[in-house]
Design an enzyme around this catalytic site. Sequence first.
Site, PDB file in Angstrom:
ATOM      1  N   SER A 115       0.810  -1.225   0.000  1.00 19.77           N
ATOM      2  CA  SER A 115       0.000   0.000   0.000  1.00 19.77           C
ATOM      3  C   SER A 115       0.839   1.268   0.000  1.00 19.77           C
ATOM      4  CB  SER A 115      -0.881  -0.007   1.252  1.00 19.77           C
ATOM      5  OG  SER A 115      -1.475   1.252   1.454  1.00 19.77           O
ATOM      6  N   TYR A 152      -1.152   0.201  10.050  1.00 23.04           N
ATOM      7  CA  TYR A 152      -1.528  -0.543   8.836  1.00 23.04           C
ATOM      8  C   TYR A 152      -0.355  -0.495   7.840  1.00 23.04           C
ATOM      9  CZ  TYR A 152      -3.553  -0.877   4.123  1.00 23.04           C
ATOM     10  OH  TYR A 152      -3.791  -1.186   2.814  1.00 23.04           O
TER      11      TYR A 152
HETATM   12  N1  LIG Z   1      -8.618  -0.631  -2.101  1.00 23.42           N
HETATM   13  C1  LIG Z   1      -7.509   0.103  -2.136  1.00 23.42           C
HETATM   14  O1  LIG Z   1      -7.496   1.243  -2.650  1.00 23.42           O
HETATM   15  C2  LIG Z   1      -6.220  -0.449  -1.611  1.00 23.42           C
HETATM   16  C3  LIG Z   1      -6.108  -1.743  -1.135  1.00 23.42           C
HETATM   17  N2  LIG Z   1      -4.886  -2.221  -0.692  1.00 23.42           N
HETATM   18  C4  LIG Z   1      -4.741  -3.599  -0.220  1.00 23.42           C
HETATM   19  O2  LIG Z   1      -5.379  -4.485  -1.110  1.00 23.42           O
HETATM   20  C5  LIG Z   1      -5.961  -5.570  -0.407  1.00 23.42           C
HETATM   21  C6  LIG Z   1      -7.444  -5.665  -0.737  1.00 23.42           C
HETATM   22  O3  LIG Z   1      -8.058  -4.463  -0.369  1.00 23.42           O
HETATM   23  P1  LIG Z   1      -9.620  -4.206  -0.620  1.00 23.42           P
HETATM   24  O4  LIG Z   1     -10.093  -5.108  -1.686  1.00 23.42           O
HETATM   25  O5  LIG Z   1      -9.774  -2.750  -0.778  1.00 23.42           O
HETATM   26  O6  LIG Z   1     -10.224  -4.633   0.775  1.00 23.42           O
HETATM   27  P2  LIG Z   1     -11.629  -5.336   1.068  1.00 23.42           P
HETATM   28  O7  LIG Z   1     -11.882  -5.216   2.520  1.00 23.42           O
HETATM   29  O8  LIG Z   1     -12.655  -4.840   0.105  1.00 23.42           O
HETATM   30  O9  LIG Z   1     -11.309  -6.853   0.729  1.00 23.42           O
HETATM   31  C7  LIG Z   1     -10.501  -7.655   1.538  1.00 23.42           C
HETATM   32  C8  LIG Z   1     -11.031  -9.067   1.461  1.00 23.42           C
HETATM   33  O10 LIG Z   1     -10.170  -9.895   2.221  1.00 23.42           O
HETATM   34  C9  LIG Z   1     -10.959 -10.731   3.059  1.00 23.42           C
HETATM   35  N3  LIG Z   1     -10.178 -10.994   4.256  1.00 23.42           N
HETATM   36  C10 LIG Z   1      -9.771 -10.109   5.193  1.00 23.42           C
HETATM   37  N4  LIG Z   1      -9.071 -10.735   6.158  1.00 23.42           N
HETATM   38  C11 LIG Z   1      -9.029 -12.034   5.815  1.00 23.42           C
HETATM   39  C12 LIG Z   1      -8.462 -13.176   6.416  1.00 23.42           C
HETATM   40  N5  LIG Z   1      -7.806 -13.112   7.585  1.00 23.42           N
HETATM   41  N6  LIG Z   1      -8.592 -14.370   5.791  1.00 23.42           N
HETATM   42  C13 LIG Z   1      -9.277 -14.462   4.617  1.00 23.42           C
HETATM   43  N7  LIG Z   1      -9.860 -13.413   4.017  1.00 23.42           N
HETATM   44  C14 LIG Z   1      -9.732 -12.213   4.602  1.00 23.42           C
HETATM   45  C15 LIG Z   1     -12.230  -9.947   3.353  1.00 23.42           C
HETATM   46  O11 LIG Z   1     -13.311 -10.817   3.673  1.00 23.42           O
HETATM   47  C16 LIG Z   1     -12.442  -9.185   2.056  1.00 23.42           C
HETATM   48  O12 LIG Z   1     -13.283  -9.871   1.148  1.00 23.42           O
HETATM   49  C17 LIG Z   1      -5.715  -5.308   1.082  1.00 23.42           C
HETATM   50  O13 LIG Z   1      -4.605  -6.070   1.472  1.00 23.42           O
HETATM   51  C18 LIG Z   1      -5.407  -3.823   1.137  1.00 23.42           C
HETATM   52  O14 LIG Z   1      -4.562  -3.532   2.206  1.00 23.42           O
HETATM   53  C19 LIG Z   1      -3.761  -1.446  -0.685  1.00 23.42           C
HETATM   54  C20 LIG Z   1      -3.831  -0.156  -1.115  1.00 23.42           C
HETATM   55  C21 LIG Z   1      -5.042   0.455  -1.608  1.00 23.42           C
HETATM   56  O1  LIG Z   2      -4.074   1.169   1.538  1.00 24.09           O
HETATM   57  C1  LIG Z   2      -5.113   1.755   1.322  1.00 24.09           C
HETATM   58  O2  LIG Z   2      -5.069   2.984   0.737  1.00 24.09           O
HETATM   59  C2  LIG Z   2      -6.229   3.576   0.155  1.00 24.09           C
HETATM   60  C3  LIG Z   2      -5.935   5.053  -0.023  1.00 24.09           C
HETATM   61  O3  LIG Z   2      -5.658   5.637   1.231  1.00 24.09           O
HETATM   62  P1  LIG Z   2      -6.472   6.897   1.772  1.00 24.09           P
HETATM   63  O4  LIG Z   2      -5.882   7.162   3.126  1.00 24.09           O
HETATM   64  O5  LIG Z   2      -6.192   7.993   0.806  1.00 24.09           O
HETATM   65  O6  LIG Z   2      -7.927   6.518   1.769  1.00 24.09           O
HETATM   66  C4  LIG Z   2      -7.439   3.318   1.050  1.00 24.09           C
HETATM   67  O7  LIG Z   2      -8.605   3.900   0.475  1.00 24.09           O
HETATM   68  C5  LIG Z   2      -7.598   1.811   1.218  1.00 24.09           C
HETATM   69  O8  LIG Z   2      -8.706   1.497   2.030  1.00 24.09           O
HETATM   70  C6  LIG Z   2      -6.361   1.255   1.890  1.00 24.09           C
HETATM   71  O9  LIG Z   2      -6.443  -0.153   1.913  1.00 24.09           O
END
Ligand SMILES: NC(=O)C1=CN([C@@H]2O[C@H](COP(=O)(O)OP(=O)(O)OC[C@H]3O[C@@H](n4cnc5c(N)ncnc54)[C@H](O)[C@@H]3O)[C@@H](O)[C@H]2O)C=CC1
Ligand SMILES: O=C1O[C@H](COP(=O)(O)O)[C@@H](O)[C@H](O)[C@H]1O
Length: 262
Positions: A115, A152
């Site tokens: 991230s 985080y």
């Molecule tokens: N959405 C974004 O803009 C960003 C996301 N990320 C990273 O990308 C990854 C996915 O993020 P999102 O899809 O936004 O989050 P999200 O919360 O929408 O999806 C995460 C998924 O992982 C599952 N999960 C969580 N903990 C778990 C566990 N212990 N075992 C099995 N499944 C588990 C949840 O049920 C969920 O479906 C995360 O690691 C997040 O840190 C990083 C930077 C930005």
């Molecule tokens: O790592 C992540 O970053 C995005 C962007 O960060 P923000 O502080 O600008 O919202 C965040 O939306 C996302 O949930 C997180 O997993």
Amino acid sequence: MDQPVLLTGAGGRVGQAILGHIGDAYDWRLLDREPLPDEKIPASVDRTDVYVADITDETAVKNAMEGVYAVIHLAGDPRPEAPWDSVLRNNIDGTQKMFEAAVEAGVEKFAFASSNHAVGAYETEERTPDMYRSHHEFRLDGSELPRPSNLYGVSKATGETLGRYYHDHYGISVVNVRIGNLTQHHPPREYERGQAMWLSYRDCAHLFECCVEADYEFEIVYGISNNDRKYYSIDRAREVLGYDPIDNSAEYTFEGEPLDEA
Ligand SMILES: NC(=O)C1=CN([C@@H]2O[C@H](COP(=O)(O)OP(=O)(O)OC[C@H]3O[C@@H](n4cnc5c(N)ncnc54)[C@H](O)[C@@H]3O)[C@@H](O)[C@H]2O)C=CC1
Ligand SMILES: O=C1O[C@H](COP(=O)(O)O)[C@@H](O)[C@H](O)[C@H]1O
């Protein structure tokens, strides 16, 4: 490739962005601790390839990893404000279990969802908000040390270091994708920082497809679209992975409307 690709966190935003665009490209194995409703599973994926499991469950992870070619590891707590006990369990311990199972199963490639928050402290008071603007030349390129914004971010930097360890000691190819801000249809609205690190859904899917297809050893790349305003370089992702993003937050107004319709 005949072997499956394991996608963890498949039901989340990033997982659905990937499956929505390249859901038919691979023999997927999907894992999430929440049951996946039919609409979240591509038509080509059989229910027997969907694992409802927690990534901290060693036996379940080992089972899901059998015969897998590549892993896209997204599962974890994505909240920048997540407390230590949650990131310790879901992001650090869970990721270690994933790497351990991957090397044991002989997996070739491991893409880790890192991230922007692993390096958020580079956004100092002196640099912001100028660094979010197109005239500013400050760039992070993946060679810098982590400077997390929060716990985080610490957990994501730790995930990257786990990747370094498992690559150096077991030879598995590892790419850490420092994802920016993923939103569907338009960049984050009225949020300069978010617009500078926007990652569109289709660019996200393309980037992770590159992580499965390209040859690499250990990499840290930034996952953003081809934004004019940026402080992350995507040169390394282009060079090593062949990433060629389509979208650009400059094609939208600050309010998130497409410029050609504004
Ligand atoms: N959405 C974004 O803009 C960003 C996301 N990320 C990273 O990308 C990854 C996915 O993020 P999102 O899809 O936004 O989050 P999200 O919360 O929408 O999806 C995460 C998924 O992982 C599952 N999960 C969580 N903990 C778990 C566990 N212990 N075992 C099995 N499944 C588990 C949840 O049920 C969920 O479906 C995360 O690691 C997040 O840190 C990083 C930077 C930005
Ligand atoms: O790592 C992540 O970053 C995005 C962007 O960060 P923000 O502080 O600008 O919202 C965040 O939306 C996302 O949930 C997180 O997993």
